[in-house]
Design a protein around this motif. Structure first.
Motif, PDB file in Angstrom:
ATOM      1  N   SER A 175       0.852  -1.193   0.000  1.00 51.85           N
ATOM      2  CA  SER A 175       0.000   0.000   0.000  1.00 51.85           C
ATOM      3  C   SER A 175       0.881   1.234   0.000  1.00 51.85           C
ATOM      4  N   ILE A 176       0.730   2.086  -1.011  1.00 52.82           N
ATOM      5  CA  ILE A 176       1.438   3.371  -1.041  1.00 52.82           C
ATOM      6  C   ILE A 176       0.390   4.458  -1.233  1.00 52.82           C
ATOM      7  N   LYS A 177       0.248   5.291  -0.229  1.00 58.07           N
ATOM      8  CA  LYS A 177      -0.841   6.264  -0.272  1.00 58.07           C
ATOM      9  C   LYS A 177      -0.346   7.694  -0.075  1.00 58.07           C
ATOM     10  N   SER A 178      -1.078   8.607  -0.696  1.00 59.96           N
ATOM     11  CA  SER A 178      -0.828  10.032  -0.533  1.00 59.96           C
ATOM     12  C   SER A 178      -2.160  10.747  -0.589  1.00 59.96           C
ATOM     13  N   SER A 179      -2.227  11.918   0.027  1.00 64.81           N
ATOM     14  CA  SER A 179      -3.433  12.742  -0.083  1.00 64.81           C
ATOM     15  C   SER A 179      -3.399  13.587  -1.358  1.00 64.81           C
ATOM     16  N   ASP A 180      -2.275  13.535  -2.067  1.00 67.08           N
ATOM     17  CA  ASP A 180      -2.116  14.244  -3.339  1.00 67.08           C
ATOM     18  C   ASP A 180      -2.512  13.304  -4.473  1.00 67.08           C
ATOM     19  N   VAL A 181      -3.586  13.626  -5.169  1.00 68.72           N
ATOM     20  CA  VAL A 181      -4.144  12.741  -6.199  1.00 68.72           C
ATOM     21  C   VAL A 181      -3.127  12.426  -7.292  1.00 68.72           C
ATOM     22  N   VAL A 182      -2.484  13.450  -7.827  1.00 63.41           N
ATOM     23  CA  VAL A 182      -1.551  13.255  -8.943  1.00 63.41           C
ATOM     24  C   VAL A 182      -0.345  12.437  -8.497  1.00 63.41           C
ATOM     25  N   MET A 183       0.196  12.761  -7.304  1.00 64.37           N
ATOM     26  CA  MET A 183       1.335  11.997  -6.789  1.00 64.37           C
ATOM     27  C   MET A 183       0.972  10.539  -6.567  1.00 64.37           C
ATOM     28  N   CYS A 184      -0.213  10.312  -6.008  1.00 65.12           N
ATOM     29  CA  CYS A 184      -0.651   8.955  -5.707  1.00 65.12           C
ATOM     30  C   CYS A 184      -0.809   8.144  -6.997  1.00 65.12           C
ATOM     31  N   ALA A 185      -1.404   8.751  -8.003  1.00 61.41           N
ATOM     32  CA  ALA A 185      -1.588   8.057  -9.278  1.00 61.41           C
ATOM     33  C   ALA A 185      -0.239   7.709  -9.897  1.00 61.41           C
ATOM     34  N   LYS A 186       0.676   8.659  -9.891  1.00 62.52           N
ATOM     35  CA  LYS A 186       1.999   8.424 -10.467  1.00 62.52           C
ATOM     36  C   LYS A 186       2.742   7.326  -9.716  1.00 62.52           C
ATOM     37  N   ALA A 187       2.641   7.337  -8.392  1.00 64.23           N
ATOM     38  CA  ALA A 187       3.320   6.327  -7.586  1.00 64.23           C
ATOM     39  C   ALA A 187       2.825   4.927  -7.938  1.00 64.23           C
ATOM     40  N   HIS A 188       1.534   4.800  -8.155  1.00 60.08           N
ATOM     41  CA  HIS A 188       0.988   3.483  -8.512  1.00 60.08           C
ATOM     42  C   HIS A 188       1.421   3.057  -9.908  1.00 60.08           C
ATOM     43  N   GLU A 189       1.490   4.006 -10.816  1.00 57.71           N
ATOM     44  CA  GLU A 189       1.980   3.682 -12.157  1.00 57.71           C
ATOM     45  C   GLU A 189       3.419   3.173 -12.087  1.00 57.71           C
ATOM     46  N   LEU A 190       4.241   3.807 -11.240  1.00 58.20           N
ATOM     47  CA  LEU A 190       5.645   3.412 -11.121  1.00 58.20           C
ATOM     48  C   LEU A 190       5.801   2.054 -10.440  1.00 58.20           C
ATOM     49  N   ILE A 191       5.075   1.851  -9.355  1.00 62.33           N
ATOM     50  CA  ILE A 191       5.272   0.595  -8.619  1.00 62.33           C
ATOM     51  C   ILE A 191       4.716  -0.599  -9.380  1.00 62.33           C
ATOM     52  N   ALA A 192       3.698  -0.374 -10.196  1.00 57.92           N
ATOM     53  CA  ALA A 192       3.142  -1.464 -10.996  1.00 57.92           C
ATOM     54  C   ALA A 192       4.158  -1.998 -11.998  1.00 57.92           C
ATOM     55  N   GLN A 193       5.149  -1.177 -12.345  1.00 57.32           N
ATOM     56  CA  GLN A 193       6.201  -1.598 -13.274  1.00 57.32           C
ATOM     57  C   GLN A 193       7.305  -2.380 -12.573  1.00 57.32           C
ATOM     58  N   GLN A 194       7.280  -2.388 -11.220  1.00 53.63           N
ATOM     59  CA  GLN A 194       8.414  -2.947 -10.482  1.00 53.63           C
ATOM     60  C   GLN A 194       8.062  -4.093  -9.547  1.00 53.63           C
ATOM     61  N   THR A 195       6.797  -4.425  -9.422  1.00 52.56           N
ATOM     62  CA  THR A 195       6.422  -5.518  -8.528  1.00 52.56           C
ATOM     63  C   THR A 195       5.142  -6.177  -9.011  1.00 52.56           C
ATOM     64  N   LEU A 196       4.974  -7.442  -8.641  1.00 59.84           N
ATOM     65  CA  LEU A 196       3.736  -8.158  -8.951  1.00 59.84           C
ATOM     66  C   LEU A 196       2.984  -8.529  -7.677  1.00 59.84           C
ATOM     67  N   TYR A 197       3.352  -7.906  -6.568  1.00 61.44           N
ATOM     68  CA  TYR A 197       2.534  -8.076  -5.370  1.00 61.44           C
ATOM     69  C   TYR A 197       1.222  -7.324  -5.567  1.00 61.44           C
ATOM     70  N   PRO A 198       0.113  -7.841  -5.018  1.00 61.35           N
ATOM     71  CA  PRO A 198      -1.148  -7.100  -5.119  1.00 61.35           C
ATOM     72  C   PRO A 198      -1.053  -5.755  -4.417  1.00 61.35           C
ATOM     73  N   LEU A 199      -1.786  -4.784  -4.948  1.00 60.65           N
ATOM     74  CA  LEU A 199      -1.734  -3.420  -4.435  1.00 60.65           C
ATOM     75  C   LEU A 199      -3.067  -3.021  -3.821  1.00 60.65           C
ATOM     76  N   HIS A 200      -3.004  -2.497  -2.606  1.00 63.82           N
ATOM     77  CA  HIS A 200      -4.175  -1.882  -1.975  1.00 63.82           C
ATOM     78  C   HIS A 200      -4.115  -0.389  -2.283  1.00 63.82           C
ATOM     79  N   VAL A 201      -5.152   0.155  -2.902  1.00 67.84           N
ATOM     80  CA  VAL A 201      -5.075   1.540  -3.360  1.00 67.84           C
ATOM     81  C   VAL A 201      -6.126   2.415  -2.691  1.00 67.84           C
TER      82      VAL A 201
END
Length: 351
Positions: free
Chosen positions: A174-200
């Protein structure tokens, strides 16, 4: 193939996430966990609304010990939220927690982390590694010259490696931020680097009004890219509102078929029924049904009949009255006060 279909499958107390399984809806209780009666009552309300996984804080010894009795009285998986005290993580697992949420960086040294992992391994309990923008390590803030998506991802993967180094990979990130744009970008980046399920989710999103807007934007961006295996809409309010909002977000993205979708017109000077009041009542009523249908509540004769005919069932308002339309056909014309009961009757006997 999107990221959601490739992620590792994780079993959380009978709810399997990842690997293309349906996105699970989560929430967190705001009762005192040690108050078992109040906590169970709130979880029952959340269950009835559609919550599939529930998290409770295990911030005291009494709270952690309460997990057994709570779990014995609910139907959905129970997650322990842990901060700082590794002993409470172990105690919660010993008392039936189906998953724990920790940040390995704030529960102590290597031996304490190992003790938690050993307990989880013994019981095959998943660990959710949680990182928030508000608690990003100072060295990462300095490295990236501020709190950034890149910093969040590096922090999360560092924490994952700590656990992997002990030979355990029953993990959710789980990687969370109150900043919408930052949070979206973080998920885009981590999806490229891991195959663990993500809680968003967008953390600390705000009140029911502002939090819903931020969550719909952020979750919409993330989920529509095929990222995310469980979600929480974090709102300052009754957690039941989180479940309602999560269901709506998933439905509108085509990621959930269960439940009624209500559409209603914005009203104008042509409206001659209490459309706002009627639409609110219809929406509240429809939360009690898991029918995969669309219900329209329209205010006048200009667009109303056409829009209502496109829905599975709908109301098209007239002057103090309205048409009940089902599968594109007018069923009957009714006085305004009879429209809601007539609609309920149709939903109760839907076919």
């Amino acid at each position: 193939m999107n990221h959601r279909e490739k992620t590792k499958q994780i079993n959380i107390g009978g709810v399997v996430i990842g690997g293309g399984n349906p996105i699970a809806i989560q929430s967190m209780t705001n009762t005192k966990t040690a108050d078992v009666k109040a906590t169970v009552e709130q979880i029952h309300e959340l269950e009835a609304t559609g919550c599939q996984i529930i998290r409770c804080t295990a911030n005291t010894e009494d709270a952690a010990k309460a997990f057994r009795e709570i779990k014995n009285n609910i139907q959905i998986p129970l997650v322990a939220d842990i901060h700082f005290d590794y002993k409470l993580a172990i105690l919660a697992m010993e008392h039936g927690a189906d998953k724990i949420r920790i940040n390995p960086g704030n529960i102590g040294g290597t031996e304490k982390i190992k003790a938690v992992i050993d307990c989880a391994r013994e019981r095959n309990i998943p660990i959710r590694v949680g990182v928030n923008s508000g608690s990003l390590e100072k060295e990462l803030v300095e490295k990236y010259k501020g709190v950034t998506a890149e910093g969040l991802v590096e922090s999360a993967l560092d924490k994952v490696k700590i656990i992997e180094d002990f030979g355990y990979d029953n993990l959710v990130i789980s990687i969370k931020s109150s900043d919408v744009v930052m949070c979206a970008k973080a998920h885009e980046l981590i999806a490229q680097q891991t195959l663990y399920p993500l809680h968003v989710g967008i953390t600390e999103a705000g009140t029911v009004y502002s939090g819903n807007i931020k969550s719909a934007l952020g979750l919409g961006i993330i989920l529509n890219q095929g990222i995310g295996d469980t979600i929480r809409v974090s709102l300052t309010g009754n957690p039941v509102e989180e479940i309602k909002s999560a269901k709506q977000i998933l439905r509108n993205l085509g990621l959930r078929k269960e439940g009624i979708t209500v559409i209603s017109c914005p009203t104008c000077g042509r409206t001659e029924i209490d459309l706002i009041g009627l639409a609110d009542k219809v929406e509240t009523m429809c939360t009690g049904y898991d029918l995969p249908i669309k219900v329209a509540v329209m205010g006048c004769i200009v667009n109303g009949p056409g829009e209502a005919k496109e829905a599975d069932i709908g109301i098209a308002g007239g002057k103090g009255c309205g048409l009940l339309i089902k599968h594109g056909e007018i069923i009957e014309k009714l006085p305004e006060e009879e429209l809601l009961p007539a609609l309920k009757k149709e939903l109760d006997h839907w076919n």
